[in-house]
Design an enzyme around this catalytic site. Structure first.
Site, short mmCIF file in Angstrom:
data_model
loop_
_atom_site.label_atom_id
_atom_site.label_comp_id
_atom_site.label_asym_id
_atom_site.label_seq_id
_atom_site.Cartn_x
_atom_site.Cartn_y
_atom_site.Cartn_z
N ILE A 174 -0.97 -3.57 16.01
CA ILE A 174 -0.21 -2.48 15.40
C ILE A 174 -0.62 -2.32 13.93
O ILE A 174 -0.52 -3.27 13.15
CB ILE A 174 1.31 -2.75 15.48
CG1 ILE A 174 1.74 -2.96 16.93
CG2 ILE A 174 2.09 -1.60 14.86
CD1 ILE A 174 3.17 -3.42 17.07
N LYS B 189 6.41 -14.08 9.98
CA LYS B 189 6.07 -12.66 9.90
C LYS B 189 7.05 -11.90 9.01
O LYS B 189 6.65 -10.99 8.27
CB LYS B 189 6.04 -12.07 11.31
CG LYS B 189 4.94 -12.67 12.18
CD LYS B 189 5.08 -12.26 13.64
CE LYS B 189 3.99 -12.87 14.50
NZ LYS B 189 4.17 -12.58 15.93
N LYS C 189 -0.74 -16.31 10.07
CA LYS C 189 0.59 -15.98 9.56
C LYS C 189 1.31 -17.18 8.96
O LYS C 189 2.03 -17.05 7.96
CB LYS C 189 1.44 -15.36 10.66
CG LYS C 189 1.61 -16.23 11.89
CD LYS C 189 2.36 -15.52 12.99
CE LYS C 189 2.34 -16.32 14.28
NZ LYS C 189 1.02 -16.29 14.94
N GLU D 193 -4.28 -8.05 8.38
CA GLU D 193 -3.54 -7.16 9.28
C GLU D 193 -3.14 -7.84 10.57
O GLU D 193 -2.06 -7.60 11.11
CB GLU D 193 -4.38 -5.91 9.59
CG GLU D 193 -3.68 -4.87 10.44
CD GLU D 193 -2.50 -4.24 9.72
OE1 GLU D 193 -1.37 -4.38 10.23
OE2 GLU D 193 -2.70 -3.62 8.68
N VAL E 61 0.48 -10.11 11.56
CA VAL E 61 1.79 -9.62 12.00
C VAL E 61 1.60 -8.48 12.99
O VAL E 61 0.89 -7.51 12.70
CB VAL E 61 2.64 -9.11 10.80
CG1 VAL E 61 4.00 -8.60 11.29
CG2 VAL E 61 2.82 -10.20 9.75
N GLY F 77 -2.04 -11.26 21.85
CA GLY F 77 -3.12 -11.20 22.84
C GLY F 77 -4.47 -11.19 22.16
O GLY F 77 -4.61 -10.74 21.01
N ARG G 50 -14.52 -26.87 16.94
CA ARG G 50 -14.31 -28.32 17.03
C ARG G 50 -15.36 -28.99 17.89
O ARG G 50 -15.83 -30.08 17.57
CB ARG G 50 -12.92 -28.61 17.60
CG ARG G 50 -11.77 -28.23 16.69
CD ARG G 50 -10.45 -28.52 17.37
NE ARG G 50 -9.32 -28.09 16.55
CZ ARG G 50 -8.06 -28.09 16.97
NH1 ARG G 50 -7.78 -28.49 18.21
NH2 ARG G 50 -7.09 -27.68 16.18
N ARG G 51 -15.71 -28.34 19.01
CA ARG G 51 -16.67 -28.93 19.96
C ARG G 51 -17.76 -27.90 20.26
O ARG G 51 -17.49 -26.86 20.87
CB ARG G 51 -15.98 -29.36 21.24
CG ARG G 51 -14.91 -30.43 21.04
CD ARG G 51 -14.41 -31.00 22.37
NE ARG G 51 -13.91 -29.97 23.27
CZ ARG G 51 -12.69 -29.45 23.22
NH1 ARG G 51 -11.84 -29.87 22.30
NH2 ARG G 51 -12.32 -28.53 24.09
N GLY H 210 0.00 -8.09 15.84
CA GLY H 210 -1.23 -7.87 16.59
C GLY H 210 -1.99 -6.62 16.19
O GLY H 210 -2.38 -6.44 15.04
#
Length: 437
Positions: A134, A203, A103, A127, A130, A305, A42-43, A132
């Site tokens: 895993i 999810k 998602k 992947e 849903v 994360g 955006r910026r 992260g």
């Protein structure tokens, strides 16, 4: 292989960092180096710390970046429905592979993306959408493709799992646990998407679509959040040898006409401490898959994360890049089953019901009569003085009832009638019970 990166926030920045740090290994795995063709933001002038990237790569024209002839793969980590949908459709129809963590878009209108991928002969991988880091979606759509999945039960939202785990550990109420989650960075300033179950519902739709070869959208998912879960509910669960989790549950079933269907729901539920998901604490995610041949499988790890999500994104980038170099394409969407989604009222579940009632003879008989009229069988009843105070004629008592399995509509109708009884002062709480007999 040249990438167009759409978005450079928490996840996008980690993707850039990992691409830089692991450049040699990634090139060896793919068979060609990965280069960033451009980054849409955006910026352009925003301070992004010590991100290892040439500032000249930033642009505010995502469509222009996507349309460039030297772009092979488009990576989208912006989120939201529009304009992300338009960007990805443009890329896929042009034959460019897409990796996305979006998602919300996949759950609302994944069909449009899959159709565009088929039209352009391009790969669509997601992947990171849903759980992260895993590895979950690819096992569902590839490793378990030779099996029949009957049920998927998961904890797929780290914020709510942290809150419920804190309530269980400390006896705190929802508000206090949410405040702690916010202070520690687990909850957003506006936590609605998490605590009201919207994130988990998106999810759940993606998981159900892959598990049952059926297009399921977020609108098909029955959704309830955790804002009504109280410290008393958590204490009652402990007394039963249970804990409370926000679950996404997708299951095969049969409707009244004998046709195979699926049900998809998200809601808080009590599960016994012996269940594999009961020990999943803090902000971790876990998904429990039940298949006919493979049996019971569990996938566990960090579900959110920047770094974990970027790990999943890069795993997809490696896959689509290798396909592109080989002139191949991954298997297309599998939605051949086209099963109908069963309404929540037909889902089979159990209820834990806490009632404040008048403490006088005949109350239990009257309450049991309501359950009998709706053909709901009672598994256990616990009776005591309301609030732990002294019992006596004219005072209130507490009834805690756990049912056997019954259709959700019958259980809900039972609760509605109980609320209208003169002897029932209040229905203090209603929670579903999963994972037990």
């Amino acid at each position: 292989m040249r990438l167009a990166l759409l978005g450079c926030g928490t996840v996008g920045g980690e993707v850039v960092r990992l691409l830089h740090e692991q450049a040699t290994d990634l090139a060896a795995r793919i068979g060609a180096p990965l280069e960033i063709a451009g980054i849409a933001v955006r910026r352009v002038g925003r301070d992004r710390g010590n991100l290892p990237v040439d500032p000249a790569l930033f642009t505010t024209d995502p469509l222009g970046l996507i349309k460039r002839d030297d772009v092979d793969v488009v990576v989208e980590v912006v989120g939201g429905i529009e304009p992300a949908r338009s960007w990805l459709v443009e890329a896929l129809r042009a034959g460019k592979s897409v990796v996305t963590a979006n998602k919300a878009l996949l759950a609302e209108d994944g069909a449009t993306l899959h159709d565009a991928a088929a039209e352009g002969g391009a790969d669509l991988y997601y992947e990171a959408a849903v759980a992260g880091a895993i590895p979950l979606l690819r096992p569902l759509r590839e490793s378990l493709h030779g099996d029949r999945i009957n049920r998927v039960t998961g904890i797929v939202n780290g914020t709510t799992n942290f809150i419920l785990s804190a309530m269980d550990a400390t006896g705190a109420g929802f508000a206090e646990a949410l405040e702690e989650a916010t202070e520690l960075g687990y909850a957003e300033a506006d936590p609605t998407a998490d605590v009201e179950g919207f994130d988990a519902a998106a999810k759940a739709a993606i998981l159900a679509s892959l598990a049952f070869h059926t297009r399921v959208t977020a609108a098909d998912v029955h959704r309830e959040g955790i804002t009504e879960v109280t410290a008393a509910d958590v204490a009652s669960a402990k007394a039963m040898g249970c804990t409370i989790k926000l679950l996404c549950i997708a299951a095969r079933g049969v409707d009244a006409a004998g046709r195979e269907t699926v049900s998809v729901r998200v809601h808080p539920a009590m599960i016994p401490l012996t269940h594999p998901l009961a020990s999943v604490g803090d902000a971790f995610n876990a998904v429990f898959v039940e298949a006919e041949a493979a049996g019971q499988l569990m996938f566990y790890g960090r579900g959110a994360g920047g770094a974990p999500t970027a790990s999943a994104v890069l795993g997809d980038v490696v896959a689509v890049a290798r396909n592109r170099l080989a002139g191949a394409r991954a298997a297309s969407e599998s939605a051949y089953a086209d099963l109908s989604v069963r309404p929540m009222g037909e889902a089979l579940t159990r209820y834990h019901i806490s009632l404040d009632v008048a403490d006088r003879p005949g109350v239990l008989e009257s309450v049991a009569g309501v359950f009998a009229r709706h053909e709901v069988s009672i598994a256990t009843v616990r009776q005591g003085p309301a609030g732990g105070g002294p019992a006596g004629r004219g005072s209130e008592a507490e009834l805690v009832i756990v049912t056997h399995v019954a259709p959700d509509a019958a259980l809900a109708a039972t609760v509605r009638e109980l609320r209208g009884l003169e002897i029932v002062r209040s229905v203090a709480s209603v929670l579903r019970v999963e994972g037990g007999a």
